[in-house]
Motif scaffolding. Structure first.
Motif, PDB file in Angstrom:
ATOM      1  N   VAL A  23       1.133   5.228   0.517  1.00  0.00           N
ATOM      2  CA  VAL A  23       0.481   6.417   1.065  1.00  0.00           C
ATOM      3  C   VAL A  23       1.202   7.624   0.492  1.00  0.00           C
ATOM      4  CG1 VAL A  23      -0.135   7.716   3.125  1.00  0.00           C
ATOM      5  CG2 VAL A  23      -0.111   5.206   3.197  1.00  0.00           C
ATOM      6  N   MET A  48      -5.973  -0.941   5.800  1.00  0.00           N
ATOM      7  CA  MET A  48      -4.966  -1.995   5.662  1.00  0.00           C
ATOM      8  C   MET A  48      -5.550  -3.369   5.967  1.00  0.00           C
ATOM      9  SD  MET A  48      -1.307  -0.485   6.937  1.00  0.00           S
ATOM     10  CE  MET A  48      -1.866  -0.063   8.591  1.00  0.00           C
ATOM     11  N   TYR A  73       6.378  -1.128   7.664  1.00  0.00           N
ATOM     12  CA  TYR A  73       6.356   0.037   6.775  1.00  0.00           C
ATOM     13  C   TYR A  73       7.773   0.430   6.373  1.00  0.00           C
ATOM     14  CZ  TYR A  73       7.540   2.839  10.938  1.00  0.00           C
ATOM     15  OH  TYR A  73       8.160   3.352  12.051  1.00  0.00           O
ATOM     16  N   PHE A  84       1.821  -5.855   9.867  1.00  0.00           N
ATOM     17  CA  PHE A  84       2.404  -5.204   8.687  1.00  0.00           C
ATOM     18  C   PHE A  84       3.689  -4.518   9.115  1.00  0.00           C
ATOM     19  CE2 PHE A  84       0.416  -1.630  10.720  1.00  0.00           C
ATOM     20  CZ  PHE A  84       1.191  -0.530  10.374  1.00  0.00           C
ATOM     21  N   VAL A 107      -2.955  -5.561   3.722  1.00  0.00           N
ATOM     22  CA  VAL A 107      -1.650  -4.945   3.462  1.00  0.00           C
ATOM     23  C   VAL A 107      -0.575  -5.534   4.372  1.00  0.00           C
ATOM     24  CG1 VAL A 107      -0.336  -2.789   3.575  1.00  0.00           C
ATOM     25  CG2 VAL A 107      -2.667  -2.799   2.635  1.00  0.00           C
ATOM     26  N   SER A 164       5.072   9.754   8.007  1.00  0.00           N
ATOM     27  CA  SER A 164       5.212   8.399   8.542  1.00  0.00           C
ATOM     28  C   SER A 164       4.840   8.235  10.015  1.00  0.00           C
ATOM     29  CB  SER A 164       6.637   7.891   8.311  1.00  0.00           C
ATOM     30  OG  SER A 164       6.903   7.760   6.924  1.00  0.00           O
ATOM     31  N   HIS A 212       2.906  -4.568   3.504  1.00  0.00           N
ATOM     32  CA  HIS A 212       4.009  -3.617   3.365  1.00  0.00           C
ATOM     33  C   HIS A 212       3.426  -2.233   3.067  1.00  0.00           C
ATOM     34  CE1 HIS A 212       6.061  -7.442   2.853  1.00  0.00           C
ATOM     35  NE2 HIS A 212       7.203  -6.819   3.084  1.00  0.00           N
ATOM     36  N   LEU A 213       3.576  -1.321   4.019  1.00  0.00           N
ATOM     37  CA  LEU A 213       3.073   0.037   3.869  1.00  0.00           C
ATOM     38  C   LEU A 213       4.222   0.926   3.392  1.00  0.00           C
ATOM     39  CD1 LEU A 213       0.509   1.766   4.334  1.00  0.00           C
ATOM     40  CD2 LEU A 213       1.409   2.276   6.621  1.00  0.00           C
ATOM     41  N   TYR A 263      -3.241   4.720  -1.299  1.00  0.00           N
ATOM     42  CA  TYR A 263      -4.023   5.538  -0.379  1.00  0.00           C
ATOM     43  C   TYR A 263      -3.617   7.001  -0.578  1.00  0.00           C
ATOM     44  CZ  TYR A 263      -4.780   1.073   2.072  1.00  0.00           C
ATOM     45  OH  TYR A 263      -5.105  -0.233   2.387  1.00  0.00           O
ATOM     46  N   LEU A 319      -6.564   4.459   8.631  1.00  0.00           N
ATOM     47  CA  LEU A 319      -5.482   3.750   7.947  1.00  0.00           C
ATOM     48  C   LEU A 319      -5.459   2.283   8.362  1.00  0.00           C
ATOM     49  CD1 LEU A 319      -2.946   3.700   6.163  1.00  0.00           C
ATOM     50  CD2 LEU A 319      -1.628   4.473   8.154  1.00  0.00           C
ATOM     51  N   ALA A 352       0.855  -1.181   0.000  1.00  0.00           N
ATOM     52  CA  ALA A 352       0.000   0.000   0.000  1.00  0.00           C
ATOM     53  C   ALA A 352       0.894   1.236   0.000  1.00  0.00           C
ATOM     54  CB  ALA A 352      -0.916   0.020   1.219  1.00  0.00           C
ATOM     55  N   ALA A 380       2.110   5.889  10.228  1.00  0.00           N
ATOM     56  CA  ALA A 380       2.469   4.484  10.040  1.00  0.00           C
ATOM     57  C   ALA A 380       2.957   3.873  11.344  1.00  0.00           C
ATOM     58  CB  ALA A 380       3.537   4.351   8.952  1.00  0.00           C
TER      59      ALA A 380
END
Length: 463
Positions: free
Chosen positions: A10, A131, A163, A161, A136, A147, A138-139, A41, A127, A8, A150
């Motif tokens: 962002v 996900m 990131y 997940f 998801v 971030s 891997h962000l 996203y 968020l 995903a 995240a």
């Protein structure tokens, strides 16, 4: 972590970050072509036409969310969707018609995400929900500066997940944080989000890595350079010159063209190019100057360009945002492309695009942009002393009058640009996070073009 990763992205689709958005979506499309599941996203604004067919897109938040100093759920959920009933061009016109409004939104966003260790809780909750719905694993965070959401999601979510942080324009956010008196908090949040990821953060040039370490106090060992990539041109044929006359009717084919393509903002140093062009006019060196590109913060600097050219009595072929067809034709027919930025550019996507068409470039000897014009003993352009219009004029004169130099740089330009193939970038990112590629036939991957024709518009505006 899932054996079948889902990525995903962002990203912010507006403001001074269009070049960063282009980089993210190029990578997202490349992963999609290789068989990975990908979602996008969007924050504040979106550019759905850039995204390949088959990639899900969701609005994480609309720009009005940050109309006030505190995030507004009402403006986000009600006013935001209503504004999106208008065409994107009209939305941009409205935003730019209010001086300082885009800066205000981005400043409020920066403050909301960095004022406390608990950034915009309702956005983090949204968020996490997205996900979980999309599975998801891997962000991919477009900027380190956004971030914190995240890291907060990772702390508050039952959904597993990880990131990856990317630095590719975070100096703009740092400026907003400085104006808000939040620079110490901003630096601390960056350290937190980089430390909270299992992988070192991606930085898009070696010079930018040095800058991030110097200005933000980050650990150099927690950063890794991965250059941006572009879709390389499949053919070397020049588009018909007549294509240019649809936008620039007075442009002549028999006089050398010097072009600037990119955002028309004060930090891009277009006025330096105007002064250099005037110096060449005084020396009776024939050339035609083209300036084109979108604006992110309103028309003030573009109007200043018009005023400066008028005072200099300098003819300029001036336009706003142009299509990819016009852009490619301009690259192909220009004697050279100049990117005279007065800021320490993290990278130089326009320079790579121009060299990909075999056109030499001139860039300042300052920032990550210098890394894109030379490799080993080859060069696809020249550098001039940063902020020095006289030295820029000298380099322009060399490319306009020295045929042998021009031919040499032109012959090497495509080889230099090939360093920045999107496939190299994709390979490097996958290797960095420990995932093998699910490529089909390698020949297909190297030559496949985006299925969505609108992707050819992907660089219509620059950062």
């Amino acid at each position: 972590m899932s054996a079948n990763p889902t990525f995903a992205f962002v990203t912010i689709g507006s403001g001074s970050y269009v070049g960063s958005t282009v980089r993210d979506i190029i990578l997202a499309n490349a992963l999609h072509r290789r068989g990975f599941k990908v979602v996008v996203y969007w924050m504040m604004e979106c550019k759905p036409e850039l995204v390949a067919d088959g990639i899900r897109q969701r609005m994480l938040c609309y720009g009005p969310r940050y109309h006030f100093r505190q995030p507004s759920e009402i403006l986000d959920k009600i006013v935001g969707p209503l504004l999106f009933l208008f065409p994107a061009r009209e939305r941009v016109r409205i935003a730019q018609g209010m001086p300082g409004y885009v800066d205000r939104l981005l400043g409020n966003l920066t403050s909301c995400l960095h004022r406390t260790p608990d950034p915009d809780p309702l956005l983090v909750k949204r968020l996490i929900k997205f996900m979980a719905l999309d599975g998801v694993s891997h962000l991919m965070m477009s900027f380190a500066a956004i971030s914190p959401i995240a890291l907060a999601a990772k702390k508050n979510s039952d959904h597993p997940f990880d990131y990856l942080v990317t630095f590719q324009g975070d100096e703009h956010f740092a400026s907003y944080a400085r104006k808000a008196g939040l620079l110490p908090e901003f630096r601390q949040r960056l350290k937190d989000v980089v430390q909270g990821s299992p992988w070192p953060a991606v930085v898009i040039s070696h010079d930018y890595l040095d800058r991030i370490v110097e200005e933000m106090g980050l650990d150099r060992e927690r950063l890794r350079v991965i250059y941006n990539g572009i879709e390389l041109a499949r053919d070397n044929e020049k588009p018909p010159f007549a294509v240019l006359n649809t936008v620039f009717p007075d442009l002549k084919e028999d006089t050398p063209i010097v072009s600037y393509v990119g955002r028309q903002e004060s930090e891009k140093g277009i006025d330096l190019l105007l002064y250099a062009a005037k110096l060449l006019e005084v020396r009776r060196i024939p050339m035609q100057l083209v300036v084109c590109g979108s604006t992110a913060k309103g028309q003030s600097y573009r109007n200043a360009i018009v005023d400066i050219a008028d005072h200099l009595r300098l003819a300029v072929h001036h336009a706003g945002q142009i299509s990819s067809e016009i852009r490619d034709a301009l690259y192909a027919h220009s004697r050279c492309v100049v990117y005279p930025s007065i800021c320490r550019e993290p990278f130089g996507l326009v320079a790579v695009e121009a060299m990909n068409r075999g056109t030499p470039v001139i860039v300042p000897d300052y920032g990550g942009i210098t890394e894109v014009v030379r490799h080993s003993d080859k060069a696809g352009g020249l550098t001039f002393k940063a902020w020095d219009s006289a030295d820029l004029a000298l380099k322009l004169e060399q490319l306009l009058t020295d045929g042998m130099m021009h031919r040499k740089l032109s012959s090497q330009a495509r080889d230099i640009a090939a360093k920045f193939n999107v496939e190299y970038m994709t390979d490097a990112v996958l290797e960095h996070i420990g995932i093998g590629s699910v490529r089909r036939d390698p020949d297909d991957i190297c030559t496949e073009q985006p299925r969505n024709p609108a992707l050819r518009e992907s660089h219509r505006a620059r950062a």
